[in-house]
Design a protein around this motif. Structure first.
Motif: not given
Lengths: 331, 735
Positions: B299, B310, B312, B331, B368
């Motif tokens: 992030i 972001w 992930s 997120p 998150s």
């Protein structure tokens, strides 16, 4: 739960008879707070349950031989209120830590001392040693709550008794009666617990047909004592680790000390070296820290319980500080 | 004709709506008079015990129930699995025995001869690498598809990793390269079970050869009859589902369940009523879980603290179907311009998932919004300020901003906040926050409203009160509309024979019942006004109902009772329906939660000092039960934040903490001071009724984890934050 016969003796002699005239597959019912669970899970399947609640001699607390003799059927609630136990603070701390009035009212001292391990493999039916096809399930599986001392043999569970550390630190003895009504012996509690090597061995020296009738505490002179249990939850919960200390301080220095750790090994662990280091010195925070380091220095954690070494260390330190009324810190 | 608007009345004129009204059935529940499905014990009822799988994965080599049938007191054995069938998880039900007494049923279970051929299991749901290694060894690619090698399949190996999503938006790499601060983190949240206090199950009684009465512990009174009827070869019209009270339902009680059908089959076979409630261990293992989630996050933010990127990859498991947290909610709440998200599902030998209170949201929030707080640390900023600066990247920036300000004041954020890990001494204090969102629209539902000539009122629907206060809310809406005291309204719910209502899931019930009841009550009131107008020669358009009277221009025309006397000999009945586009209900809620915690760094124990929830939910029907929902959600959140988790044993493949000693739930002493503030400016009242049951359970994980991280200066990555995890994180952080 399987069907069983219920027997209610009125005397100790009758209790032993009822325990022994039945081929041996009997169970002693004290408070029943754990026996009932064990029977429901069919981990214990007695043909006969001998309920001791009607034996008056087992429910007394009185002075004896300069100390205090406590019947094994005395409940935690009765112990909490009894004036003869005012000077044994470490026992009070245990009762405070059992934060369920149901257990405090029903649970007994003798029942606690004989409480079988809470090891989840044992409670799931894999036996006390939890060995399957030659493999220790504890060693290979999830051992987060298991032993960090005394775990090199087959047994890796932790002793479940909440009172044993405090009582051992006080030098308590247990009176074991049976199997015959004439038989009685007094054993230091420190020698009451055993680490089983075989699956058919128990966790104490009690043989079939024997039971604890009384617990004897030596006179409380100037000793100060405390139990510190690391409890994750504020409600009813088993300690992750615990320690009890009993110290005598004269002229500002420690004259005698005994430190006992609980829930870290198949038996209570007497931390002799840690106690010895305190002798002749003031019991300061530094001294407590040093003793705590020594107490856990020989720990042998398993794959997933290294954190318990830190907890045992903290318990030792805090029990020492708590015993002398020093703020022990923590939440 | 009186033309009455269904719109909610002016807020200041309400006598009941928005006030504190204790739930109507509170005394029945507190005194044990309320009968739950588990309490039903009609004459001749037989009892059941279940034989379940006690290993992670196996094939049935032998299953012989003949001896069990001969056991004293055993009435019937119902087999759910056959020889050769695979058992995929610990707790899977194999057979049910019905007997005269529970102990006879247990004897019957013991007499069943079962032999299993062990197969390979995998339960280590946080270990993506282990799952990938298994796939590397045991699978091959055939026609672009990952399949298990033949030899491996014989041993029970399965495809363990399933790619679920791989979305890319914007240019994450460029945004990260240009960022002032970049944080890379790992976060996770363990699986939990539904753990209803009243387990799943039912009492089944055949009331004829082709008609069945089921007392079912259900969130779905109107929708379950067909689930029994079809497999049993019955007409759905001949099945009645009854549930007057339910001891916990968080999304797992919508179906008949294999145990429900087994109960009905056994009852049919022995021609007697049968009760089958799951035992505690089977409840935890088989009745539904909330999937786990673990994530690696990158992030990034600019120097102002505005989040610019972001990235992930999360994984986890929902059991055999290999799901995890829905990628769509990652997120959580925030949407960033540059956003990559990937998800992998792990196939584990564990019990099935069932929608758990705000499905996906609590886990997504926990893995998150923790990263956002850690990014704030990297920026050397107060996490509150970073959340505030990024609210424009959420759907309801203005409401969140107001709620954050209220929450901050209640917890004294500005005075108490310090940089992470700044406390000296073994006990450290910290603050953390998180925010959440939910829908809460109305489900489709009807009700029958009946006004009797003596002035009493009944509302009838096939709804259920899952503990939220549904009965009370219905009574409030009807009583408010008629200007009556609450005691004049009788609410009857809990049978599938009543007008169809919706299932209680998705926080849809409060809107689902209040809309139809308001519409029906307004319609009935119009009819009554017409009768009064004709009788007393007044203009129906001037009439209002208040304080048990019918008024015209402020003057009493007649009492409510006298007005109802005009109905005639028979009651007046009106059907209410919903949802409708008339402004009575809407959707979309949010909330902010802030936690103040202390952490004992020598034991790893976390204590909640104070926990604040600020929550909006449109028009509040009953302030007391609304706040109770939030309190309950906060406590449930504290559970999964600090102590509650399923523990799977890799060695045996078993779920090993299936009792209430080791499946650790908070007690009063664990919850600290809870503060609930319902955010209810007039703008919220104007939105109409919106569901509340789920949203407040979402944020606790992230808020408490953020507070612990602020206290320690070290992130404890995986929830629940047990002493073990806290100490291990401290050890890692110090290394």
């Amino acid at each position: 739960m399987r069907p069983f016969e219920y027997a209610r003796p009125d005397t100790e002699a009758e209790a032993l008879e009822m325990l022994n005239d039945h081929g041996g597959n009997t169970a002693v019912l004290a408070g029943g707070t754990d026996l009932i669970s064990l029977m429901k899970r069919e981990l214990v399947t007695p043909d006969r349950v001998v309920d001791l609640k009607n034996v008056p001699s087992l429910s007394e607390i009185r002075e004896e031989d300069g100390g205090v003799r406590i019947g094994s059927l005395v409940t935690l609630d009765e112990m909490q209120k009894h004036p003869l136990l005012n000077n044994y603070q470490s026992l009070r701390h245990v009762i405070d830590g059992i934060r369920a009035i149901q257990i405090q009212h029903m649970g007994t001292l003798g029942g606690d001392l004989c409480h079988l391990p809470n090891c989840w493999y044992f409670r799931s039916g894999y036996g006390l040693l939890a060995i399957e096809r030659g493999v220790s399930l504890v060693e290979a599986g999830d051992n987060r709550y298991h032993a960090i001392f005394g775990n090199q043999g087959a047994a890796k569970f932790v002793s479940a008794s909440r009172f044993a550390p405090g009582l051992v630190a006080w030098g308590a003895r247990v009176e074991v009666i049976g199997p015959n009504p004439q038989q009685s012996e007094s054993i230091p509690l420190e020698h009451f617990y055993i680490t089983p090597k075989l699956s058919n061995q128990g966790v104490t020296v009690l043989k079939p047909g024997q039971l604890i009738s009384h617990i004897w505490l030596p006179v409380a002179r100037q000793q100060q004592s405390a139990t510190y249990e690391v409890l994750q939850m504020e409600g009813l919960d088993w300690p992750l680790a615990a320690a009890a200390s009993c110290v005598e301080i004269e002229g500002g220095v420690v004259q005698s000390a005994k430190i006992v750790m609980g829930h870290v090994a198949p038996t209570p662990i007497v931390a002799t070296a840690a106690a010895t280091i305190l002798l002749g010195n003031a019991l300061t925070v530094d001294a407590a820290n040093l003793a705590a380091d020594i107490a856990v220095s020989q720990a042998t954690p398993l794959s997933n319980n290294g954190y318990k070494v830190q907890l045992a260390r903290t318990a030792v330190k805090r029990s020492l500080l708590k015993a002398i009324g020093h703020p022990e810190g923590g939440i | 004709m009186a033309e009455l608007s269904v719109a909610w009345g002016p807020r200041e004129e309400n006598k009941l709506i928005g006030t504190d009204v204790p739930r109507m059935e509170g005394v029945e529940k507190a005194t044990g008079h309320a009968k739950y499905s588990a309490d039903i014990n009609t004459k001749g009822t037989a009892y059941c015990k279940l034989l379940t799988c006690k290993t992670g994965h196996a094939r049935i080599a032998k299953l012989d129930v003949e001896e069990a049938k001969k056991v004293k007191g055993v009435l019937a054995v119902h087999v759910l699995q056959d020889v050769g069938d695979e058992l995929f998880y610990d707790g899977q039900i194999i057979a049910a025995v019905a007997a005269e007494r529970p102990d006879y049923a247990a004897d019957g279970i013991r007499a069943i001869k079962l032999e299993l051929e062990p197969l390979a299991h995998f339960v280590d749901e946080d270990d993506l690498k282990a799952a990938e290694a298994l796939d590397a060894e045991h699978t091959e690619i055939v026609d672009d598809e990952k399949v298990v090698k033949e030899e491996s399949a014989k041993l029970g190996h399965m495809v363990r990793v399933k790619p679920l999503a791989d979305d890319k938006n914007g240019d994450v790499d460029a945004a990260v390269a240009n960022a002032k601060a970049v944080h890379k983190g790992y976060y996770g949240i363990a699986t939990i079970s539904h753990m209803c206090l009243e387990p799943h199950g039912s009492h089944c009684e055949w009331t004829g050869d082709d008609s069945l009465l089921v007392h079912l512990s259900t969130q779905n009174v109107s929708g379950t009859a067909g689930q029994f009827a079809e497999p049993l070869g019955l007409d759905a019209a001949n099945v009645e589902i009854v549930c007057n009270y339910i001891g916990g339902g968080f999304g797992s009680k919508f179906a008949a369940g294999e145990w429900g059908l087994a109960c009905a089959e056994l009852a049919k076979e022995i021609k007697r009523p049968v009760k089958l409630m799951l035992d505690r261990a089977t409840e935890l293992k088989s009745a539904g879980i909330r999937p786990s989630g673990f994530v690696e996050v990158t992030i990034a933010a600019d120097e102002e603290g505005r989040i610019t990127a972001w990235d992930s990859h999360h994984w986890g498991s929902s059991g055999l179907n290999g799901g995890t947290i829905s990628p769509g909610v990652m997120p959580y709440v925030f949407t960033f311009e540059n956003l990559n998200r990937r998800a992998s599902g792990l196939v584990t030998n564990t019990g099935p998932q069932q929608a758990w209170r705000a499905p996906n949201h609590p886990q997504a929030c926990a893995i998150s919004q923790t990263a956002i707080a850690d990014l704030a640390d990297k920026l050397a900023m107060d996490s509150y300020d970073v959340f505030m600066k990024n609210l424009d990247q959420t759907p309801r920036a203005d409401v969140y901003a107001e709620e954050m300000k209220i929450g901050a004041k209640l917890i004294d954020w500005k005075a108490k906040w310090h940089p992470s890990g700044a406390d000296n001494g073994p006990v450290k204090q910290g603050l953390g926050m998180a925010l959440h969102t939910w829908g809460g629209r109305s489900h489709a539902a009807t009700c029958l409203l009946r006004v009797h000539p003596d002035g009493t009122v009944e509302s009838i629907a096939g709804s259920q009160d899952i503990g939220t206060g549904t009965r009370t809310a219905i009574a409030i809406v009807v009583a408010e509309t008629f200007g009556l005291p609450l005691s004049s309204v009788k609410v009857t719910i809990g049978s599938s024979k009543y007008p169809r209502s919706g299932p209680s899931g998705g926080s849809t019930t409060i809107g689902g019942v209040s809309g139809p009841n308001r519409r029906a009550a307004i319609s009935a009131l119009g009819k009554i006004f017409d009768l009064v107008a004709a009788k007393h020669n007044v203009d129906a358009g001037t009439l209002t109902a208040k304080d048990g009277k019918i008024l015209s221009g402020g003057n009493e025309v007649c009492s409510w009772k006298q007005a109802c006397g005009l109905i005639g000999a028979m009651p007046l009945e009106v059907m209410g329906e919903g949802p409708a586009d008339d402004g009575l209900t809407s959707d979309g809620v949010g909330g902010v939660q802030m936690a103040d915690v202390s952490v004992d760094t020598e034991t790893g124990k976390v204590r909640i000092n104070k926990f604040v929830a600020v929550q909006d939910c449109g028009l509040i029907v009953d302030l007391m039960t609304a706040k109770s929902q939030v309190y309950g959600a906060m406590i449930m959140g504290i559970a999964f934040a600090l102590s509650e988790e399923r523990i799977m044993d890799n060695k045996t493949g078993r779920y090993i903490n299936t009792d209430l000693e080791t499946y650790k739930l908070p007690r009063i002493g664990d919850i600290g001071e809870l503060v609930v503030e319902m955010y209810q400016p007039d703008s919220e009242y104007a939105r109409g009724v919106i569901g509340l049951g789920e949203p407040p359970v979402i944020a606790p994980g992230a808020a408490i984890s953020n507070a612990v991280a602020n206290a320690l200066g070290v992130r404890v990555p995986v929830l629940p934050l047990t002493p073990q995890r806290v100490l291990e994180a401290l050890k890692g952080g110090a290394a």
